[in-house]
Design a protein around this motif. Structure first.
Motif, PDB file in Angstrom:
ATOM      1  N   TYR A  98       0.851  -1.190   0.000  1.00 42.82           N
ATOM      2  CA  TYR A  98       0.000   0.000   0.000  1.00 42.82           C
ATOM      3  C   TYR A  98       0.886   1.238   0.000  1.00 42.82           C
ATOM      4  N   ASP A  99       0.276   2.354  -0.345  1.00 49.54           N
ATOM      5  CA  ASP A  99       0.927   3.649  -0.182  1.00 49.54           C
ATOM      6  C   ASP A  99      -0.168   4.668   0.081  1.00 49.54           C
ATOM      7  N   ARG A 100       0.200   5.916   0.223  1.00 48.09           N
ATOM      8  CA  ARG A 100      -0.795   6.928   0.601  1.00 48.09           C
ATOM      9  C   ARG A 100      -1.845   7.140  -0.486  1.00 48.09           C
ATOM     10  N   ASP A 101      -1.579   6.695  -1.718  1.00 45.95           N
ATOM     11  CA  ASP A 101      -2.538   6.841  -2.812  1.00 45.95           C
ATOM     12  C   ASP A 101      -3.498   5.656  -2.936  1.00 45.95           C
ATOM     13  N   SER A 102      -3.350   4.637  -2.105  1.00 45.60           N
ATOM     14  CA  SER A 102      -4.233   3.464  -2.165  1.00 45.60           C
ATOM     15  C   SER A 102      -5.665   3.876  -1.838  1.00 45.60           C
ATOM     16  N   ARG A 103      -6.595   3.352  -2.629  1.00 44.12           N
ATOM     17  CA  ARG A 103      -8.012   3.689  -2.439  1.00 44.12           C
ATOM     18  C   ARG A 103      -8.868   2.460  -2.120  1.00 44.12           C
ATOM     19  N   VAL A 104      -8.394   1.300  -2.522  1.00 46.72           N
ATOM     20  CA  VAL A 104      -9.105   0.046  -2.301  1.00 46.72           C
ATOM     21  C   VAL A 104      -8.162  -0.905  -1.582  1.00 46.72           C
ATOM     22  N   LEU A 146      -5.067   2.145   7.136  1.00 46.82           N
ATOM     23  CA  LEU A 146      -6.250   2.995   7.134  1.00 46.82           C
ATOM     24  C   LEU A 146      -5.946   4.437   7.512  1.00 46.82           C
ATOM     25  N   SER A 147      -4.883   4.665   8.284  1.00 48.95           N
ATOM     26  CA  SER A 147      -4.532   6.046   8.636  1.00 48.95           C
ATOM     27  C   SER A 147      -3.640   6.690   7.577  1.00 48.95           C
ATOM     28  N   CYS A 148      -2.873   5.898   6.849  1.00 49.51           N
ATOM     29  CA  CYS A 148      -1.963   6.414   5.823  1.00 49.51           C
ATOM     30  C   CYS A 148      -2.685   6.684   4.515  1.00 49.51           C
ATOM     31  N   ALA A 149      -3.530   5.767   4.106  1.00 55.87           N
ATOM     32  CA  ALA A 149      -4.165   5.824   2.786  1.00 55.87           C
ATOM     33  C   ALA A 149      -5.635   6.232   2.907  1.00 55.87           C
ATOM     34  N   ASP A 150      -6.174   6.733   1.825  1.00 50.80           N
ATOM     35  CA  ASP A 150      -7.587   7.090   1.757  1.00 50.80           C
ATOM     36  C   ASP A 150      -8.367   5.888   1.220  1.00 50.80           C
ATOM     37  N   ILE A 151      -8.447   4.841   2.051  1.00 50.46           N
ATOM     38  CA  ILE A 151      -9.135   3.615   1.647  1.00 50.46           C
ATOM     39  C   ILE A 151     -10.640   3.885   1.628  1.00 50.46           C
ATOM     40  N   ARG A 152     -11.209   3.744   0.440  1.00 47.96           N
ATOM     41  CA  ARG A 152     -12.634   4.029   0.248  1.00 47.96           C
ATOM     42  C   ARG A 152     -13.486   2.774   0.282  1.00 47.96           C
ATOM     43  N   ALA A 153     -12.864   1.616   0.032  1.00 48.24           N
ATOM     44  CA  ALA A 153     -13.601   0.353   0.041  1.00 48.24           C
ATOM     45  C   ALA A 153     -12.655  -0.776   0.418  1.00 48.24           C
ATOM     46  N   ILE A 154     -13.184  -1.716   1.192  1.00 46.76           N
ATOM     47  CA  ILE A 154     -12.434  -2.903   1.604  1.00 46.76           C
ATOM     48  C   ILE A 154     -13.171  -4.124   1.065  1.00 46.76           C
ATOM     49  N   TYR A 155     -12.415  -5.005   0.409  1.00 50.96           N
ATOM     50  CA  TYR A 155     -12.961  -6.233  -0.149  1.00 50.96           C
ATOM     51  C   TYR A 155     -12.182  -7.409   0.409  1.00 50.96           C
ATOM     52  N   THR A 156     -12.861  -8.540   0.534  1.00 48.52           N
ATOM     53  CA  THR A 156     -12.175  -9.758   0.951  1.00 48.52           C
ATOM     54  C   THR A 156     -12.166 -10.750  -0.199  1.00 48.52           C
ATOM     55  N   ASN A 157     -11.057 -11.458  -0.318  1.00 52.45           N
ATOM     56  CA  ASN A 157     -10.894 -12.480  -1.344  1.00 52.45           C
ATOM     57  C   ASN A 157     -11.339 -13.810  -0.750  1.00 52.45           C
ATOM     58  N   GLY A 158     -12.619 -14.098  -0.878  1.00 49.45           N
ATOM     59  CA  GLY A 158     -13.158 -15.367  -0.396  1.00 49.45           C
ATOM     60  C   GLY A 158     -13.950 -15.249   0.892  1.00 49.45           C
ATOM     61  N   GLY A 159     -14.733 -16.291   1.120  1.00 51.67           N
ATOM     62  CA  GLY A 159     -15.615 -16.321   2.280  1.00 51.67           C
ATOM     63  C   GLY A 159     -14.900 -16.407   3.611  1.00 51.67           C
ATOM     64  N   ALA A 196       0.148   1.352  -8.964  1.00 49.17           N
ATOM     65  CA  ALA A 196      -0.243   2.236 -10.071  1.00 49.17           C
ATOM     66  C   ALA A 196      -1.757   2.408 -10.143  1.00 49.17           C
ATOM     67  N   HIS A 197      -2.489   1.392  -9.695  1.00 51.47           N
ATOM     68  CA  HIS A 197      -3.950   1.450  -9.759  1.00 51.47           C
ATOM     69  C   HIS A 197      -4.586   1.716  -8.387  1.00 51.47           C
ATOM     70  N   HIS A 198      -3.778   2.093  -7.415  1.00 54.14           N
ATOM     71  CA  HIS A 198      -4.263   2.510  -6.083  1.00 54.14           C
ATOM     72  C   HIS A 198      -4.935   1.383  -5.300  1.00 54.14           C
ATOM     73  N   VAL A 199      -4.386   0.174  -5.452  1.00 58.41           N
ATOM     74  CA  VAL A 199      -4.920  -1.001  -4.767  1.00 58.41           C
ATOM     75  C   VAL A 199      -3.928  -1.455  -3.702  1.00 58.41           C
ATOM     76  N   ALA A 200      -4.424  -1.627  -2.498  1.00 55.61           N
ATOM     77  CA  ALA A 200      -3.632  -2.171  -1.392  1.00 55.61           C
ATOM     78  C   ALA A 200      -4.018  -3.640  -1.198  1.00 55.61           C
ATOM     79  N   VAL A 201      -3.051  -4.460  -0.791  1.00 52.75           N
ATOM     80  CA  VAL A 201      -3.308  -5.882  -0.564  1.00 52.75           C
ATOM     81  C   VAL A 201      -2.635  -6.304   0.736  1.00 52.75           C
ATOM     82  N   TRP A 202      -3.375  -7.067   1.523  1.00 54.09           N
ATOM     83  CA  TRP A 202      -2.831  -7.688   2.724  1.00 54.09           C
ATOM     84  C   TRP A 202      -3.751  -8.834   3.103  1.00 54.09           C
ATOM     85  N   ASP A 203      -3.602  -9.342   4.308  1.00 55.87           N
ATOM     86  CA  ASP A 203      -4.421 -10.444   4.786  1.00 55.87           C
ATOM     87  C   ASP A 203      -5.021 -10.094   6.139  1.00 55.87           C
ATOM     88  N   VAL A 204      -6.103 -10.767   6.463  1.00 54.77           N
ATOM     89  CA  VAL A 204      -6.785 -10.562   7.737  1.00 54.77           C
ATOM     90  C   VAL A 204      -5.939 -11.083   8.897  1.00 54.77           C
TER      91      VAL A 204
END
Length: 182
Positions: free
Chosen positions: A31-37, A121-134, A87-95
């Motif tokens: 992630y970086d400060r430009d991450s939105r998702v 969440l404090s660094c980036a302007d995350i507008r939506a959080i999605y989970t990969n799988g149930g 480049a597309h403002h996507v952050a990735v991590w795990d629960v």
């Protein structure tokens, strides 16, 4: 880094039938400060832990799905994968920060300690959080939502174990990410 044939950060228990590992999450978030998702998986697979990067199993469709959703070329190596995400403002991590797990099986996950998402969440302007799988969604709802109050939206797993979903069907469902980035 391996020590005595074991992955660093892993403690092994022999249950008599299978090897259960107590694992610490070995991969830093992207992630970086430009991450939105923010996209959250459950915990890295064996292949991802070996490669030290997300969705490392060659049959996992995450990178192909994201490339189609973001309308770009499928990245081939870790540097290209990281570049595509940022480049597309996507952050990735795990629960999960640590857990007991057998191989790569989400169904075997026990003794969960969640990751702290506050830095992202404090660094980036995350507008939506999605989970990969149930499983990632279930764990998010149980451990993280009560702490941060941020809603997450479940997406179908890109894992090869989710054989009910074709690549086209995954891409169709994951297009919601492109909309969130608009």
């Amino acid at each position: 880094m391996k020590k005595d044939g074991c992955a660093a950060g892993a403690d092994y228990k022999n249950t008599g039938e299978e090897m259960v590992m107590s694992m610490l999450h070995p991969i830093a978030p992207v992630y970086d400060r430009d991450s939105r998702v923010l996209i959250l998986g459950s915990f890295p697979s064996v292949k991802s832990r070996e490669q030290q990067f997300f969705y490392g199993h060659k049959q996992n469709r995450f990178w192909r799905v994201m490339a189609q959703v973001l309308e770009c070329e499928t990245p081939e190596d870790i540097q290209q994968k990281r570049a595509m995400l940022t480049a597309h403002h996507v952050a990735v991590w795990d629960v999960i920060a640590s857990c007991e797990i057998t191989g790569s099986s989400d169904a075997s996950i026990r003794d969960v300690q969640p990751n702290d998402l506050s830095d992202i969440l404090s660094c980036a302007d995350i507008r939506a959080i999605y989970t990969n799988g149930g499983k990632a969604y279930q764990l998010y709802q149980k451990y993280i939502y009560p702490v941060n109050g941020r809603e997450a939206y479940p997406l179908p797993s890109t894992s090869p174990a989710n054989a009910a979903y074709s690549l086209d069907r995954l891409v169709n469902d994951w297009k919601i990410i492109r909309e969130a980035l608009s």
